[in-house]
Write an enzyme that holds these catalytic residues in place. Structure first.
Site, PDB file in Angstrom:
ATOM      1  CG  ASN A   6      17.616  23.152  24.927  1.00  0.00           C
ATOM      2  OD1 ASN A   6      16.742  23.824  24.376  1.00  0.00           O
ATOM      3  ND2 ASN A   6      17.860  23.228  26.216  1.00  0.00           N
ATOM      4  CD1 TRP A   7      18.840  24.399  18.088  1.00  0.00           C
ATOM      5  CD2 TRP A   7      17.087  25.154  16.895  1.00  0.00           C
ATOM      6  NE1 TRP A   7      18.987  23.953  16.792  1.00  0.00           N
ATOM      7  CE2 TRP A   7      17.923  24.404  16.040  1.00  0.00           C
ATOM      8  CE3 TRP A   7      15.925  25.708  16.375  1.00  0.00           C
ATOM      9  CZ2 TRP A   7      17.639  24.218  14.689  1.00  0.00           C
ATOM     10  CZ3 TRP A   7      15.640  25.521  15.030  1.00  0.00           C
ATOM     11  CH2 TRP A   7      16.488  24.789  14.194  1.00  0.00           C
ATOM     12  CG  HIS A  90      17.117  23.177  30.601  1.00  0.00           C
ATOM     13  ND1 HIS A  90      17.849  24.236  31.085  1.00  0.00           N
ATOM     14  CD2 HIS A  90      17.920  22.549  29.709  1.00  0.00           C
ATOM     15  CE1 HIS A  90      19.039  24.247  30.498  1.00  0.00           C
ATOM     16  NE2 HIS A  90      19.105  23.230  29.654  1.00  0.00           N
ATOM     17  CD  GLU A  92      19.455  27.428  30.157  1.00  0.00           C
ATOM     18  OE1 GLU A  92      18.658  27.346  29.207  1.00  0.00           O
ATOM     19  OE2 GLU A  92      20.676  27.219  30.033  1.00  0.00           O
ATOM     20  CD  GLU A 160      21.306  19.859  30.048  1.00  0.00           C
ATOM     21  OE1 GLU A 160      21.864  19.948  28.956  1.00  0.00           O
ATOM     22  OE2 GLU A 160      20.399  20.634  30.402  1.00  0.00           O
ATOM     23  N   GLY A 166      26.803  25.948  29.153  1.00  0.00           N
ATOM     24  CA  GLY A 166      27.183  27.201  28.489  1.00  0.00           C
ATOM     25  C   GLY A 166      28.463  27.818  29.023  1.00  0.00           C
ATOM     26  CB  SER A 206      30.487  22.607  28.032  1.00  0.00           C
ATOM     27  OG  SER A 206      30.092  23.844  28.610  1.00  0.00           O
ATOM     28  N   GLY A 227      23.439  22.215  23.715  1.00  0.00           N
ATOM     29  CA  GLY A 227      22.965  23.594  23.638  1.00  0.00           C
ATOM     30  C   GLY A 227      23.708  24.359  22.552  1.00  0.00           C
ATOM     31  N   GLY A 228      24.720  25.117  22.954  1.00  0.00           N
ATOM     32  CA  GLY A 228      25.439  26.001  22.030  1.00  0.00           C
ATOM     33  C   GLY A 228      25.868  25.331  20.732  1.00  0.00           C
TER      34      GLY A 228
END
Ligand code: 13P
Length: 254
Positions: A6-7, A90, A92, A160, A166, A206, A227-228
């Site tokens: 997931n960019w 998501h 976010e 998640e 993150g 993470s 993610g990251g």
């Protein structure tokens, strides 16, 4: 196992091209990789990944087929730009855009109409976990976000925990195992009584090259939503390699 990158709202188009090339240079079969790119990158990424086994996906879609929805993107548009998967619900989007599970379900129905696979995200906040409500919150989200119309073969779930996204703070293996078991036991409860194939349940929050192997070794963990670490080709490759080792190990044990 499925490993989805997931960019989010990263990186620059130039860096995205380099990253896609680097990922594509690796072979990690039988692991399935999904690249969830920003909408504006879907066409350039689909050109770059032509002939690749990396699937492309969008990070959201609108619940309507078309119409007066300024700034929104429909499932059909994502599909026309090369995506075959869409990430929905998501945290976010739930937190920053006030998306409720009912809306996530509407979006999922629209994605299915257009032949796309969906990844529905679920997860509790730290406050909900501390209040002992984590499992109830996640199961309530699952029931409300996944409509019965979704053929289970086109469904993936991502657990998640919001507080693990993150933050570098990954959930404990015991907590991941317990939540994935709870989700897995809820999934077959489809009011239509369909025969349910296995729905992959991905863990996200993470995940990195160091912790991936132990997470993927848990029952009912069908991969990761990254993610990251998905913005670093080397780290992402190592995560995919952990999934691959786990798959080969399970095959051997059978
Ligand atoms: P991080 O891997 O950066 O914690 O992000 C997880 C995530 O939100 C993937 O959807």
């Amino acid at each position: 196992m499925i490993i989805a990158a997931n960019w989010k709202m990263n990186p620059s188009l130039k860096d995205a091209g380099g990253l896609a090339n680097a990922l594509n240079a690796k072979i990690v079969q039988p692991v399935t990789r999904i690249l969830l790119a920003p909408h504006t990158y879907l066409i350039p990424m689909s050109i770059r990944l032509q002939g690749s086994d990396i699937r492309l996906g969008g990070q959201d879609c609108h619940q309507a087929a078309d119409g007066a929805h300024t700034g929104d993107v429909s499932a059909a548009m994502l599909r026309d730009c090369g995506a075959s998967v869409v990430l929905l619900g998501h945290s976010e989007r739930r937190i920053n855009h006030g998306e409720k599970s009912r809306l996530v379900a509407e979006k999922a129905k629209q994605a299915i109409v257009h032949g796309m696979d969906v990844i529905v995200c679920l997860g509790e906040t730290l406050g909900e976990r501390h209040a002992g409500q984590a499992e109830q919150v996640v199961i309530d989200q699952l029931r409300a976000s996944v409509p019965d119309e979704i053929p289970r073969g086109q469904l993936m779930i991502a657990y998640e925990p919001v507080w693990a996204i993150g933050t570098g703070e990954v959930a404990s293996l015991a907590d991941i195992a317990a939540m994935h078991d709870a989700i897995a036991s809820e999934l077959p409860k489809n009011q239509r009584g369909d025969i349910i194939p296995n729905v992959p349940i991905l863990y996200g929050g993470s995940v990195n090259a160091e912790n991936a192997a132990s997470i993927f070794s848990l029952d009912n963990v069908g991969g990761g939503l990254i993610g990251g670490a998905s913005l670093d080709a080397e780290a992402f490759d190592l995560i995919c390699e952990s999934a691959r080792s786990q798959m080969l190990k399970s095959e051997f044990v059978k």
